[in-house]
Design a protein around this motif. Structure first.
Motif, mmCIF file in Angstrom:
data_model
loop_
_atom_site.group_PDB
_atom_site.id
_atom_site.type_symbol
_atom_site.label_atom_id
_atom_site.label_comp_id
_atom_site.label_asym_id
_atom_site.label_seq_id
_atom_site.Cartn_x
_atom_site.Cartn_y
_atom_site.Cartn_z
ATOM 1 N N ALA A 26 39.652 -7.304 -28.165
ATOM 2 C CA ALA A 26 40.421 -6.523 -28.492
ATOM 3 C C ALA A 26 40.558 -7.105 -26.446
ATOM 4 O O ALA A 26 42.579 -6.994 -26.114
ATOM 5 N N GLY A 66 44.717 -6.097 -32.135
ATOM 6 C CA GLY A 66 45.393 -5.074 -31.639
ATOM 7 C C GLY A 66 45.836 -5.167 -30.565
ATOM 8 O O GLY A 66 46.801 -4.395 -29.614
ATOM 9 N N LEU A 69 48.891 -7.236 -29.558
ATOM 10 C CA LEU A 69 49.895 -5.685 -30.273
ATOM 11 C C LEU A 69 49.252 -4.405 -28.834
ATOM 12 O O LEU A 69 50.877 -3.825 -28.653
ATOM 13 N N PHE A 71 47.310 -2.954 -27.417
ATOM 14 C CA PHE A 71 46.476 -1.640 -27.755
ATOM 15 C C PHE A 71 45.404 -1.571 -27.062
ATOM 16 O O PHE A 71 44.691 -2.840 -26.879
ATOM 17 N N ARG A 77 45.324 3.790 -33.445
ATOM 18 C CA ARG A 77 46.209 2.290 -34.387
ATOM 19 C C ARG A 77 45.009 1.167 -34.568
ATOM 20 O O ARG A 77 45.727 0.437 -34.949
ATOM 21 N N MET A 78 44.003 0.629 -33.755
ATOM 22 C CA MET A 78 43.625 -0.233 -34.157
ATOM 23 C C MET A 78 43.022 -1.059 -35.325
ATOM 24 O O MET A 78 43.385 -2.097 -35.355
ATOM 25 N N SER A 81 46.263 -2.566 -37.159
ATOM 26 C CA SER A 81 46.348 -3.637 -36.394
ATOM 27 C C SER A 81 47.770 -5.303 -37.184
ATOM 28 O O SER A 81 48.031 -5.848 -36.618
#
Length: 218
Positions: A26, A66, A69, A71, A77-78, A81
Motif C-alpha cells: 500500500a 488502495g 487511491l 488510502f 476502504r482498503m 479498493s
C-alpha cells in the motif's frame, strides 16, 4: 536495516493480512501516486518474486490499488479498493514476471493519464516498510519516512550547488542527498531528504533555476 522501535518489526496499524504484502505494498502504491502528483487514469503493475506468486491470496493487489487511491494502511476502504478504483475510472492491469530481482517483494508501477506518465519501482522490505528504488530509469533509495524533494535537472556544473543554496536560504536542512544520472551531460535526478517539508514557495524558487526540468515532493 536498523529498527528504532518495536513497531518497525511488527508493522503499522493496517488492514491485513501481511505487513510485507499489504501494508508495504500500500505504501509503494501511495508513494507512486504522490510522485505522479494526482490519481492516474491507468496503472500497469508488474509484480516480481513472491509478490507475483501470492499477490491475490495476500491482498497485494488490493493494497497497491488502495495506495494508488491515496488510502493509508489502516483505511477501512482498503478492502474494497479494486472496486472503488473501477468506479472512479482507474484502470489497473496486473502482470506477473518471472524475471529475477534483487528483492523478492518488488513491484514496477507505470501510471498514465492524458497529462503524462511515470514509472516507479518499489520494494517491500518488511514490517510495513518500503523503499522506492527506481524512478523513470533513475536509481533511488527512498524510504518515504522523511520529506523528500525530487529534482529532475540537466546534468551540468553548479546544478546541485544552486538547489542546495535555495534550501539553505530558506533554512531547510538536508539530511541526505543522492544524485543519479543515466549518462554524462543528459538528464539527472536529485533526491534530497530534508528535516522539514519543502513548501511551495521554495519549490517554485528551485523550478526557476537554470536547467531544472521538474520538482516533486514525496
Amino acid at each position: 536495516m536498523k529498527y528504532r522501535t518495536v513497531f518497525d518489526i511488527i508493522g503499522p496499524i493496517m488492514i491485513g493480512p501481511s505487513s510485507s504484502h499489504t501494508a508495504g505494498a500500500a505504501r509503494i502504491g501511495r508513494a507512486a501516486r504522490t510522485i505522479f502528483g494526482r490519481q492516474p487514469k491507468r496503472a500497469i503493475i508488474t509484480l516480481y518474486g513472491s509478490f507475483a506468486k501470492t499477490y491475490r491470496g495476500h491482498g497485494t493487489d488490493v493494497a497497491l490499488a488502495g495506495g494508488l487511491l491515496d488510502f493509508d494502511t489502516f483505511d477501512k476502504r482498503m478492502v474494497h479498493s479494486l472496486d472503488i478504483a473501477r468506479e472512479e475510472g482507474m484502470e489497473i492491469i496486473f502482470r506477473e514476471s518471472e524475471e529475477l530481482t534483487d528483492h523478492p517483494n518488488t513491484a514496477r508501477i507505470r501510471l498514465e493519464d492524458e497529462e503524462g506518465d511515470v514509472e516507479v519501482v518499489g520494494v517491500s522490505i518488511g514490517g510495513g516498510k518500503m523503499e522506492i528504488i527506481e524512478l523513470n530509469g533513475f536509481d533511488l533509495k527512498l524510504s518515504g519516512n522523511d520529506p523528500v524533494l525530487l529534482v529532475l535537472h540537466q546534468d551540468q556544473y553548479g546544478a546541485v550547488a544552486s538547489v542546495a543554496t535555495v534550501l539553505a536560504k530558506h533554512q531547510i536542512n538536508i539530511g541526505f542527498m543522492q544524485v543519479s544520472r543515466k549518462e554524462k551531460g543528459s538528464q539527472a535526478l536529485m533526491s534530497i531528504e530534508t528535516d522539514q517539508k519543502v513548501e511551495e514557495e521554495v519549490q517554485a524558487a528551485i523550478r526557476s533555476l537554470p536547467g531544472i526540468h521538474a520538482v516533486t515532493i514525496l
